[in-house]
Design a protein around this motif. Structure first.
Motif, mmCIF file in Angstrom:
data_model
loop_
_atom_site.group_PDB
_atom_site.id
_atom_site.type_symbol
_atom_site.label_atom_id
_atom_site.label_comp_id
_atom_site.label_asym_id
_atom_site.label_seq_id
_atom_site.Cartn_x
_atom_site.Cartn_y
_atom_site.Cartn_z
ATOM 1 N N SER A 99 0.852 -1.074 -0.019
ATOM 2 C CA SER A 99 0.079 0.052 -0.204
ATOM 3 C C SER A 99 0.823 1.127 -0.011
ATOM 4 O O SER A 99 1.646 1.366 0.650
ATOM 5 C CB SER A 99 -0.837 0.121 1.268
ATOM 6 N N ARG A 100 0.482 2.361 -1.028
ATOM 7 C CA ARG A 100 1.141 3.625 -0.864
ATOM 8 C C ARG A 100 1.342 4.283 0.555
ATOM 9 O O ARG A 100 2.154 4.961 0.967
ATOM 10 C CB ARG A 100 0.407 4.592 -1.916
ATOM 11 N N ARG A 101 0.316 4.031 1.342
ATOM 12 C CA ARG A 101 0.085 4.516 2.732
ATOM 13 C C ARG A 101 1.061 4.270 3.669
ATOM 14 O O ARG A 101 1.400 4.794 4.590
ATOM 15 C CB ARG A 101 -1.313 4.270 3.195
ATOM 16 N N ALA A 102 1.712 3.069 3.259
ATOM 17 C CA ALA A 102 2.843 2.479 4.163
ATOM 18 C C ALA A 102 3.988 3.258 4.326
ATOM 19 O O ALA A 102 4.825 3.058 4.952
ATOM 20 C CB ALA A 102 2.984 1.081 3.799
ATOM 21 N N TYR A 103 4.216 4.131 3.285
ATOM 22 C CA TYR A 103 5.484 4.706 2.827
ATOM 23 C C TYR A 103 5.509 6.173 3.483
ATOM 24 O O TYR A 103 4.532 7.008 3.094
ATOM 25 C CB TYR A 103 5.853 4.483 1.515
ATOM 26 N N ASP A 104 6.544 6.823 3.704
ATOM 27 C CA ASP A 104 6.769 8.178 4.392
ATOM 28 C C ASP A 104 7.424 8.975 3.638
ATOM 29 O O ASP A 104 6.937 10.145 3.163
ATOM 30 C CB ASP A 104 7.400 8.130 5.605
ATOM 31 N N TYR A 105 8.471 8.489 2.583
ATOM 32 C CA TYR A 105 9.266 9.360 1.635
ATOM 33 C C TYR A 105 9.151 8.798 0.315
ATOM 34 O O TYR A 105 9.115 7.447 0.132
ATOM 35 C CB TYR A 105 10.554 9.483 2.131
ATOM 36 N N TRP A 106 9.084 9.527 -0.591
ATOM 37 C CA TRP A 106 9.208 9.055 -2.028
ATOM 38 C C TRP A 106 10.111 9.864 -2.858
ATOM 39 O O TRP A 106 10.457 11.037 -2.521
ATOM 40 C CB TRP A 106 7.856 9.511 -2.612
ATOM 41 N N GLY A 107 10.563 9.268 -3.924
ATOM 42 C CA GLY A 107 11.547 10.059 -4.846
ATOM 43 C C GLY A 107 10.719 10.527 -5.794
ATOM 44 O O GLY A 107 9.632 10.486 -6.114
ATOM 45 N N GLN A 108 11.390 11.133 -6.780
ATOM 46 C CA GLN A 108 10.691 12.004 -7.987
ATOM 47 C C GLN A 108 10.356 11.175 -9.095
ATOM 48 O O GLN A 108 9.542 11.584 -10.039
ATOM 49 C CB GLN A 108 11.756 13.204 -8.506
ATOM 50 N N GLY A 109 10.956 10.009 -9.108
ATOM 51 C CA GLY A 109 10.526 9.025 -10.442
ATOM 52 C C GLY A 109 11.512 8.899 -11.368
ATOM 53 O O GLY A 109 12.152 10.101 -11.508
ATOM 54 N N THR A 110 11.557 8.019 -12.138
ATOM 55 C CA THR A 110 12.239 7.793 -13.313
ATOM 56 C C THR A 110 11.440 7.040 -14.283
ATOM 57 O O THR A 110 10.601 6.145 -14.035
ATOM 58 C CB THR A 110 13.354 7.077 -13.044
ATOM 59 N N GLN A 111 11.537 7.437 -15.699
ATOM 60 C CA GLN A 111 10.473 7.156 -16.680
ATOM 61 C C GLN A 111 11.208 5.990 -17.388
ATOM 62 O O GLN A 111 12.431 5.915 -17.675
ATOM 63 C CB GLN A 111 10.512 8.159 -17.717
ATOM 64 N N VAL A 112 10.230 5.073 -17.369
ATOM 65 C CA VAL A 112 10.441 3.682 -18.116
ATOM 66 C C VAL A 112 9.608 3.745 -19.359
ATOM 67 O O VAL A 112 8.345 3.514 -19.135
ATOM 68 C CB VAL A 112 10.401 2.326 -17.365
ATOM 69 N N THR A 113 10.164 3.578 -20.368
ATOM 70 C CA THR A 113 9.192 3.536 -21.768
ATOM 71 C C THR A 113 9.522 2.325 -22.706
ATOM 72 O O THR A 113 10.696 1.904 -22.814
ATOM 73 C CB THR A 113 9.374 4.758 -22.496
ATOM 74 N N VAL A 114 8.651 1.427 -22.699
ATOM 75 C CA VAL A 114 8.788 0.021 -23.398
ATOM 76 C C VAL A 114 8.122 0.354 -24.734
ATOM 77 O O VAL A 114 6.947 0.489 -24.818
ATOM 78 C CB VAL A 114 8.487 -1.008 -22.846
#
Length: 121
Positions: A104-119
């Motif tokens: 669950s997303r709610r379990a996490y306190d800190y997040w990164g900015q993300g990285t794009q994966v395109t297939v």
């Protein structure tokens, strides 16, 4: 201040492999998770690793993706093999220092900015 920095995302072809990295600064998390969000869809669970040992996977990636952790470098990796078109998304890593439902997303306190994966096909 806690920082999470993802890297490794890029454009690949279906069937290719890719390894994402998440470097965690200023925190020693209990668990690290990977989530992804495709355009127009909600952010979904991909994988997590608890105490550097126990791993969890979404059914859609089980057998293709592998999560691992280098505790010395405080880095978590997501090895993605046999990539499919439907794996296209922004991939986020997240950390938590407390027990919870790691799917669950709610379990996490800190997040990164993300990285794009395109297939692509």
């Amino acid at each position: 201040q806690v920082h999470l920095v993802e890297s490794g995302g890029r454009l690949v072809q279906a069937g290719d492999s890719l390894r994402l990295s998440c470097v965690v600064s200023n925190e020693s998390p209990l668990a690290v998770g990977w989530f992804r969000q495709a355009p127009g869809k909600e952010r979904e669970f991909v994988s997590s690793i608890l105490s550097g040992v126990t791993t969890y996977y979404a059914d859609s990636v089980k057998g293709r993706f592998t999560i691992s952790r280098d505790s010395v470098k405080n880095t978590v990796f997501l090895q993605m093999n046999s990539l499919k078109l439907e794996d296209t998304a922004i991939y986020y890593c997240a950390i938590t220092t407390r027990p919870g439902n790691l799917r669950s997303r709610r379990a996490y306190d800190y997040w990164g900015q993300g990285t794009q994966v395109t297939v692509s096909s």
